[in-house]
Design a protein around this motif. Structure first.
Motif, PDB file in Angstrom:
ATOM      1  N   TRP A  41       0.856  -1.191   0.000  1.00 17.26           N
ATOM      2  CA  TRP A  41       0.000   0.000   0.000  1.00 17.26           C
ATOM      3  C   TRP A  41       0.896   1.246   0.000  1.00 17.26           C
ATOM      4  CZ3 TRP A  41      -5.170   1.435   0.347  1.00 17.26           C
ATOM      5  CH2 TRP A  41      -5.442   2.659   0.930  1.00 17.26           C
ATOM      6  N   ARG A  42       1.926   1.218   0.825  1.00 14.27           N
ATOM      7  CA  ARG A  42       2.820   2.366   0.930  1.00 14.27           C
ATOM      8  C   ARG A  42       3.552   2.632  -0.384  1.00 14.27           C
ATOM      9  NH1 ARG A  42       6.676   3.772   6.016  1.00 14.27           N
ATOM     10  NH2 ARG A  42       7.117   5.903   5.377  1.00 14.27           N
ATOM     11  N   ALA A  43       4.014   1.577  -1.069  1.00 16.16           N
ATOM     12  CA  ALA A  43       4.739   1.755  -2.328  1.00 16.16           C
ATOM     13  C   ALA A  43       3.840   2.399  -3.379  1.00 16.16           C
ATOM     14  CB  ALA A  43       5.270   0.413  -2.833  1.00 16.16           C
ATOM     15  N   VAL A  44       2.601   1.939  -3.486  1.00 17.90           N
ATOM     16  CA  VAL A  44       1.681   2.500  -4.480  1.00 17.90           C
ATOM     17  C   VAL A  44       1.357   3.949  -4.130  1.00 17.90           C
ATOM     18  CG1 VAL A  44      -0.603   2.321  -5.526  1.00 17.90           C
ATOM     19  CG2 VAL A  44       0.717   0.255  -5.084  1.00 17.90           C
ATOM     20  N   CYS A  45       1.113   4.208  -2.871  1.00 12.35           N
ATOM     21  CA  CYS A  45       0.804   5.571  -2.439  1.00 12.35           C
ATOM     22  C   CYS A  45       1.985   6.503  -2.691  1.00 12.35           C
ATOM     23  CB  CYS A  45       0.417   5.571  -0.962  1.00 12.35           C
ATOM     24  SG  CYS A  45      -0.427   7.066  -0.454  1.00 12.35           S
ATOM     25  N   THR A  46       3.192   6.037  -2.404  1.00 10.90           N
ATOM     26  CA  THR A  46       4.394   6.843  -2.634  1.00 10.90           C
ATOM     27  C   THR A  46       4.555   7.156  -4.118  1.00 10.90           C
ATOM     28  OG1 THR A  46       5.477   5.917  -0.684  1.00 10.90           O
ATOM     29  CG2 THR A  46       6.909   6.891  -2.358  1.00 10.90           C
ATOM     30  N   ARG A  47       4.309   6.179  -4.975  1.00 10.20           N
ATOM     31  CA  ARG A  47       4.402   6.409  -6.423  1.00 10.20           C
ATOM     32  C   ARG A  47       3.324   7.377  -6.894  1.00 10.20           C
ATOM     33  NH1 ARG A  47       5.319   0.215  -8.610  1.00 10.20           N
ATOM     34  NH2 ARG A  47       7.328  -0.113  -7.566  1.00 10.20           N
ATOM     35  N   LEU A  48       2.125   7.224  -6.360  1.00 12.49           N
ATOM     36  CA  LEU A  48       1.025   8.099  -6.753  1.00 12.49           C
ATOM     37  C   LEU A  48       1.301   9.538  -6.337  1.00 12.49           C
ATOM     38  CD1 LEU A  48      -1.764   8.363  -8.008  1.00 12.49           C
ATOM     39  CD2 LEU A  48      -2.758   7.607  -5.841  1.00 12.49           C
ATOM     40  N   ARG A  49       1.964   9.726  -5.201  1.00 12.48           N
ATOM     41  CA  ARG A  49       2.288  11.076  -4.728  1.00 12.48           C
ATOM     42  C   ARG A  49       3.220  11.820  -5.677  1.00 12.48           C
ATOM     43  NH1 ARG A  49       3.726  10.019   1.574  1.00 12.48           N
ATOM     44  NH2 ARG A  49       1.705  10.555   2.426  1.00 12.48           N
ATOM     45  N   ARG A  50       3.952  11.110  -6.513  1.00 12.53           N
ATOM     46  CA  ARG A  50       4.877  11.752  -7.455  1.00 12.53           C
ATOM     47  C   ARG A  50       4.145  12.388  -8.632  1.00 12.53           C
ATOM     48  NH1 ARG A  50       8.382   6.510  -7.318  1.00 12.53           N
ATOM     49  NH2 ARG A  50       9.410   6.779  -5.314  1.00 12.53           N
ATOM     50  N   VAL A  51       2.887  12.032  -8.809  1.00 14.00           N
ATOM     51  CA  VAL A  51       2.094  12.595  -9.906  1.00 14.00           C
ATOM     52  C   VAL A  51       1.601  13.975  -9.482  1.00 14.00           C
ATOM     53  CG1 VAL A  51       0.015  12.300 -11.326  1.00 14.00           C
ATOM     54  CG2 VAL A  51       1.385  10.303 -10.671  1.00 14.00           C
ATOM     55  N   ASN A  52       1.792  14.953 -10.340  1.00 11.99           N
ATOM     56  CA  ASN A  52       1.347  16.313 -10.062  1.00 11.99           C
ATOM     57  C   ASN A  52      -0.140  16.312  -9.672  1.00 11.99           C
ATOM     58  OD1 ASN A  52       1.536  19.125  -9.889  1.00 11.99           O
ATOM     59  ND2 ASN A  52       0.823  19.368 -11.991  1.00 11.99           N
ATOM     60  N   GLY A  53      -0.441  16.938  -8.544  1.00  8.57           N
ATOM     61  CA  GLY A  53      -1.818  17.006  -8.057  1.00  8.57           C
ATOM     62  C   GLY A  53      -2.122  15.981  -6.981  1.00  8.57           C
ATOM     63  N   PHE A  54      -1.205  15.045  -6.723  1.00  6.22           N
ATOM     64  CA  PHE A  54      -1.437  14.002  -5.725  1.00  6.22           C
ATOM     65  C   PHE A  54      -0.383  14.014  -4.616  1.00  6.22           C
ATOM     66  CE2 PHE A  54      -3.561  12.609  -9.529  1.00  6.22           C
ATOM     67  CZ  PHE A  54      -4.786  12.178  -9.046  1.00  6.22           C
ATOM     68  N   GLY A  55       0.490  15.020  -4.627  1.00  5.09           N
ATOM     69  CA  GLY A  55       1.568  15.099  -3.636  1.00  5.09           C
ATOM     70  C   GLY A  55       1.128  15.842  -2.401  1.00  5.09           C
ATOM     71  N   GLY A  56       1.914  16.809  -2.001  1.00  6.40           N
ATOM     72  CA  GLY A  56       1.608  17.571  -0.794  1.00  6.40           C
ATOM     73  C   GLY A  56       1.611  16.670   0.418  1.00  6.40           C
ATOM     74  N   SER A  57       0.556  16.744   1.209  1.00  2.52           N
ATOM     75  CA  SER A  57       0.476  15.921   2.417  1.00  2.52           C
ATOM     76  C   SER A  57       0.210  14.456   2.078  1.00  2.52           C
ATOM     77  CB  SER A  57      -0.637  16.435   3.337  1.00  2.52           C
ATOM     78  OG  SER A  57      -1.911  16.173   2.766  1.00  2.52           O
ATOM     79  N   GLY A  58      -0.142  14.180   0.832  1.00  4.76           N
ATOM     80  CA  GLY A  58      -0.448  12.808   0.432  1.00  4.76           C
ATOM     81  C   GLY A  58      -1.903  12.449   0.612  1.00  4.76           C
ATOM     82  N   PHE A  59      -2.695  13.401   1.081  1.00  4.78           N
ATOM     83  CA  PHE A  59      -4.108  13.139   1.358  1.00  4.78           C
ATOM     84  C   PHE A  59      -4.852  12.679   0.103  1.00  4.78           C
ATOM     85  CE2 PHE A  59      -8.505  14.724   1.578  1.00  4.78           C
ATOM     86  CZ  PHE A  59      -8.953  14.000   2.667  1.00  4.78           C
ATOM     87  N   MET A  60      -4.640  13.366  -1.016  1.00  5.34           N
ATOM     88  CA  MET A  60      -5.356  13.000  -2.247  1.00  5.34           C
ATOM     89  C   MET A  60      -4.923  11.627  -2.731  1.00  5.34           C
ATOM     90  SD  MET A  60      -7.705  13.705  -4.375  1.00  5.34           S
ATOM     91  CE  MET A  60      -8.060  15.403  -4.033  1.00  5.34           C
ATOM     92  N   ALA A  61      -3.632  11.326  -2.647  1.00  3.69           N
ATOM     93  CA  ALA A  61      -3.148  10.003  -3.066  1.00  3.69           C
ATOM     94  C   ALA A  61      -3.808   8.915  -2.220  1.00  3.69           C
ATOM     95  CB  ALA A  61      -1.632   9.929  -2.935  1.00  3.69           C
ATOM     96  N   LYS A  62      -3.893   9.141  -0.909  1.00  5.98           N
ATOM     97  CA  LYS A  62      -4.515   8.163  -0.012  1.00  5.98           C
ATOM     98  C   LYS A  62      -5.987   7.963  -0.366  1.00  5.98           C
ATOM     99  CE  LYS A  62      -6.020   9.580   3.881  1.00  5.98           C
ATOM    100  NZ  LYS A  62      -7.464   9.381   3.811  1.00  5.98           N
ATOM    101  N   GLU A  63      -6.690   9.055  -0.597  1.00 10.26           N
ATOM    102  CA  GLU A  63      -8.120   8.960  -0.903  1.00 10.26           C
ATOM    103  C   GLU A  63      -8.358   8.212  -2.217  1.00 10.26           C
ATOM    104  OE1 GLU A  63     -10.956  10.213   0.943  1.00 10.26           O
ATOM    105  OE2 GLU A  63      -9.381  10.126   2.448  1.00 10.26           O
ATOM    106  N   VAL A  64      -7.566   8.523  -3.229  1.00 11.23           N
ATOM    107  CA  VAL A  64      -7.720   7.853  -4.528  1.00 11.23           C
ATOM    108  C   VAL A  64      -7.398   6.367  -4.393  1.00 11.23           C
ATOM    109  CG1 VAL A  64      -6.744   7.681  -6.854  1.00 11.23           C
ATOM    110  CG2 VAL A  64      -7.377   9.907  -5.926  1.00 11.23           C
ATOM    111  N   LEU A  65      -6.314   6.051  -3.692  1.00  9.66           N
ATOM    112  CA  LEU A  65      -5.931   4.650  -3.528  1.00  9.66           C
ATOM    113  C   LEU A  65      -6.972   3.895  -2.702  1.00  9.66           C
ATOM    114  CD1 LEU A  65      -4.009   2.355  -4.030  1.00  9.66           C
ATOM    115  CD2 LEU A  65      -2.594   3.182  -2.135  1.00  9.66           C
ATOM    116  N   HIS A  66      -7.482   4.546  -1.676  1.00 11.32           N
ATOM    117  CA  HIS A  66      -8.514   3.894  -0.860  1.00 11.32           C
ATOM    118  C   HIS A  66      -9.738   3.561  -1.712  1.00 11.32           C
ATOM    119  CE1 HIS A  66     -10.112   2.873   3.084  1.00 11.32           C
ATOM    120  NE2 HIS A  66      -8.904   3.121   3.527  1.00 11.32           N
ATOM    121  N   ASP A  67     -10.150   4.496  -2.556  1.00  8.82           N
ATOM    122  CA  ASP A  67     -11.292   4.241  -3.454  1.00  8.82           C
ATOM    123  C   ASP A  67     -10.965   3.126  -4.439  1.00  8.82           C
ATOM    124  OD1 ASP A  67     -12.694   6.226  -2.166  1.00  8.82           O
ATOM    125  OD2 ASP A  67     -12.415   7.717  -3.752  1.00  8.82           O
ATOM    126  N   ALA A  68      -9.751   3.145  -4.992  1.00  9.00           N
ATOM    127  CA  ALA A  68      -9.366   2.137  -5.979  1.00  9.00           C
ATOM    128  C   ALA A  68      -9.297   0.741  -5.372  1.00  9.00           C
ATOM    129  CB  ALA A  68      -8.024   2.501  -6.613  1.00  9.00           C
TER     130      ALA A  68
END
Length: 195
Positions: A41-68
């Motif tokens: 889970w952490r590896a996917v979230c970390t990779r997703l955070r590298r995409v513009n718009g999903f970084g910052g605190s990581g909140f958006m990456a977590k929410e998208v991954l949780h939904d997925a």
């Protein structure tokens, strides 16, 4: 809005479309698993955070991954051990409240920072404590670190109202034609001095 004949703005969604395009281009790298293996889970979230718009605190990456993770294909690809999740800003404020720290300390710190690591450790400690205090209940609801993260956020909202702050109430879209319900007195309202 009475704009009869006006040309609608064409650039309103440009930023969002750019973010989604960046996600589309990065998705193969985000979900690239080792041969015959699964991703954490952490590896996917970390990779997703590298995409513009999903970084910052990581909140958006977590929410998208949780939904997925609702998709069977993602559950087959991503292994969620339930021992790590990026704390969103609300969970960070909730932890700060529990530990008596300044409420907004590190609330918007970047993902993979020392502060995020500290918040994640505190969530794991809280989860272990809850499981030791009421193991039967925690097992019956399959309590995991994601639940702790979400409830810390809810705790922060609850405290904000008690502090005289404002939390936006849910309002269904007017097209649903749902009438407003009158508020009923609740014992917690007296504690919050809100009726």
């Amino acid at each position: 809005k009475g704009d009869a004949g006006a040309i609608p703005p064409l650039d309103v969604y440009d930023k969002e479309l750019s973010t989604l395009e960046g996600l589309r281009l990065a998705v193969d790298d985000i979900v690239a698993a080792p041969a015959g293996g699964r991703l954490s889970w952490r590896a996917v979230c970390t990779r997703l955070r590298r995409v513009n718009g999903f970084g910052g605190s990581g909140f958006m990456a977590k929410e998208v991954l949780h939904d997925a993770m609702g998709w069977p294909s993602m559950r087959r690809l991503v292994r969620d051990e339930g021992d790590w999740t990026p704390p969103g800003p609300g969970a960070r404020r909730g932890l700060n409240r529990l530990y008596g720290r300044p409420r907004d300390m590190g609330a918007n710190a970047t993902g993979d920072s020392a502060l995020e690591t500290s918040f994640a450790c505190e969530m794991r400690l809280l989860l272990r404590t809850l499981r030791s205090l009421d193991p039967a209940f925690c097992k019956s609801v399959d309590l995991n670190i994601h639940d702790v993260q979400f409830q810390l956020c809810e705790f922060d909202k609850y405290c904000r109202v008690g502090d005289g702050g404002h939390v936006h109430p849910y309002r269904p879209h007017f097209s649903m034609n749902i009438p407003d319900l009158t508020a009923r007195p609740h014992p917690h309202h007296a504690l919050l001095r809100v009726i």
